[in-house]
Scaffold this active site. Sequence first.
Site, PDB file in Angstrom:
ATOM      1  N   GLN A  17       0.801  -1.223  -0.030  1.00  0.00           N
ATOM      2  CA  GLN A  17      -0.194  -0.095  -0.047  1.00  0.00           C
ATOM      3  C   GLN A  17       0.747   1.246   0.109  1.00  0.00           C
ATOM      4  O   GLN A  17       1.555   1.450   0.829  1.00  0.00           O
ATOM      5  CB  GLN A  17      -1.020   0.165   1.208  1.00  0.00           C
ATOM      6  CG  GLN A  17      -1.784   1.196   1.248  1.00  0.00           C
ATOM      7  CD  GLN A  17      -2.841   1.189   2.583  1.00  0.00           C
ATOM      8  OE1 GLN A  17      -2.515   0.163   3.389  1.00  0.00           O
ATOM      9  NE2 GLN A  17      -3.978   2.051   2.630  1.00  0.00           N
ATOM     10  N   HIS A  30      -8.814   2.088  -0.792  1.00  0.00           N
ATOM     11  CA  HIS A  30      -9.058   2.008  -2.300  1.00  0.00           C
ATOM     12  C   HIS A  30      -9.067   0.598  -2.701  1.00  0.00           C
ATOM     13  O   HIS A  30      -8.182  -0.237  -2.138  1.00  0.00           O
ATOM     14  CB  HIS A  30      -8.160   2.918  -3.330  1.00  0.00           C
ATOM     15  CG  HIS A  30      -6.705   2.485  -2.802  1.00  0.00           C
ATOM     16  ND1 HIS A  30      -5.930   3.008  -1.929  1.00  0.00           N
ATOM     17  CD2 HIS A  30      -5.662   1.862  -3.644  1.00  0.00           C
ATOM     18  CE1 HIS A  30      -4.644   2.485  -1.875  1.00  0.00           C
ATOM     19  NE2 HIS A  30      -4.542   1.750  -3.032  1.00  0.00           N
TER      20      HIS A  30
HETATM   21  P1  DGP Z   1      -1.503   1.175  -3.711  1.00  0.00           P
HETATM   22  O1  DGP Z   1      -0.118   0.718  -3.790  1.00  0.00           O
HETATM   23  O2  DGP Z   1      -2.551   0.035  -3.448  1.00  0.00           O
HETATM   24  O3  DGP Z   1      -1.441   2.054  -2.421  1.00  0.00           O
HETATM   25  O4  DGP Z   1      -2.053   1.843  -4.878  1.00  0.00           O
HETATM   26  C1  DGP Z   1      -1.901   3.460  -5.167  1.00  0.00           C
HETATM   27  C2  DGP Z   1      -2.144   3.596  -6.692  1.00  0.00           C
HETATM   28  O5  DGP Z   1      -2.402   5.042  -6.885  1.00  0.00           O
HETATM   29  C3  DGP Z   1      -0.751   3.273  -7.352  1.00  0.00           C
HETATM   30  O6  DGP Z   1      -1.180   2.326  -8.291  1.00  0.00           O
HETATM   31  C4  DGP Z   1      -0.752   4.393  -8.256  1.00  0.00           C
HETATM   32  C5  DGP Z   1      -1.860   5.337  -8.004  1.00  0.00           C
HETATM   33  N1  DGP Z   1      -1.900   6.602  -7.871  1.00  0.00           N
HETATM   34  C6  DGP Z   1      -0.910   7.382  -7.034  1.00  0.00           C
HETATM   35  N2  DGP Z   1      -1.039   8.633  -7.186  1.00  0.00           N
HETATM   36  C7  DGP Z   1      -1.695   8.939  -8.040  1.00  0.00           C
HETATM   37  C8  DGP Z   1      -2.356  10.057  -8.570  1.00  0.00           C
HETATM   38  O7  DGP Z   1      -1.802  11.268  -8.375  1.00  0.00           O
HETATM   39  N3  DGP Z   1      -3.327  10.019  -9.671  1.00  0.00           N
HETATM   40  C9  DGP Z   1      -3.865   8.740 -10.079  1.00  0.00           C
HETATM   41  N4  DGP Z   1      -4.806   8.725 -11.032  1.00  0.00           N
HETATM   42  N5  DGP Z   1      -3.224   7.691  -9.512  1.00  0.00           N
HETATM   43  C10 DGP Z   1      -2.418   7.459  -8.575  1.00  0.00           C
END
Ligand code: DGP
Length: 116
Positions: free
Chosen positions: A96, A102
């Site tokens: 995470q 999420h």
């Molecule tokens: P996790 O590793 O499960 O906490 O996933 C977080 C996800 O969030 C990762 O796959 C990348 C995505 N992410 C991080 N910052 C942003 C952002 O600013 N915009 C979008 N669309 N996704 C993001």
Amino acid sequence: MADPDCLFCRIVTGDIPADIVHETDTTVAFRDREPQAPVHVLVIPKQHQPNAAALVEADPSVLAEVIAAAHDVAVAEGIAESGYRLVANTGADGHQSVFHAHIHVLGGRTMGWPPG
Ligand code: DGP
């Protein structure tokens, strides 16, 4: 409810832009900026909780709405029939990186097992 220092709370408020593909009264879904599959969408509750387990403790009906929204996204993206994976990374070993609950919706290719 919202944490001004939380990236995903700021996507909910519109302070940070995102490619939003689905929204309900309690959830928002947007494309992951680092897609790991042809379809990679994040579904989040609008309320700030640090992970899925905390969301269940605070408001279990909203987790059900997140899962329902994830399925609606899968239908809209054309992967409901072929299949898809829902992932809730939790904590350091769970990979995470954003501490707002999420669910990843991943599909459009065959997922490997076990996960990396
Ligand atoms: P996790 O590793 O499960 O906490 O996933 C977080 C996800 O969030 C990762 O796959 C990348 C995505 N992410 C991080 N910052 C942003 C952002 O600013 N915009 C979008 N669309 N996704 C993001």
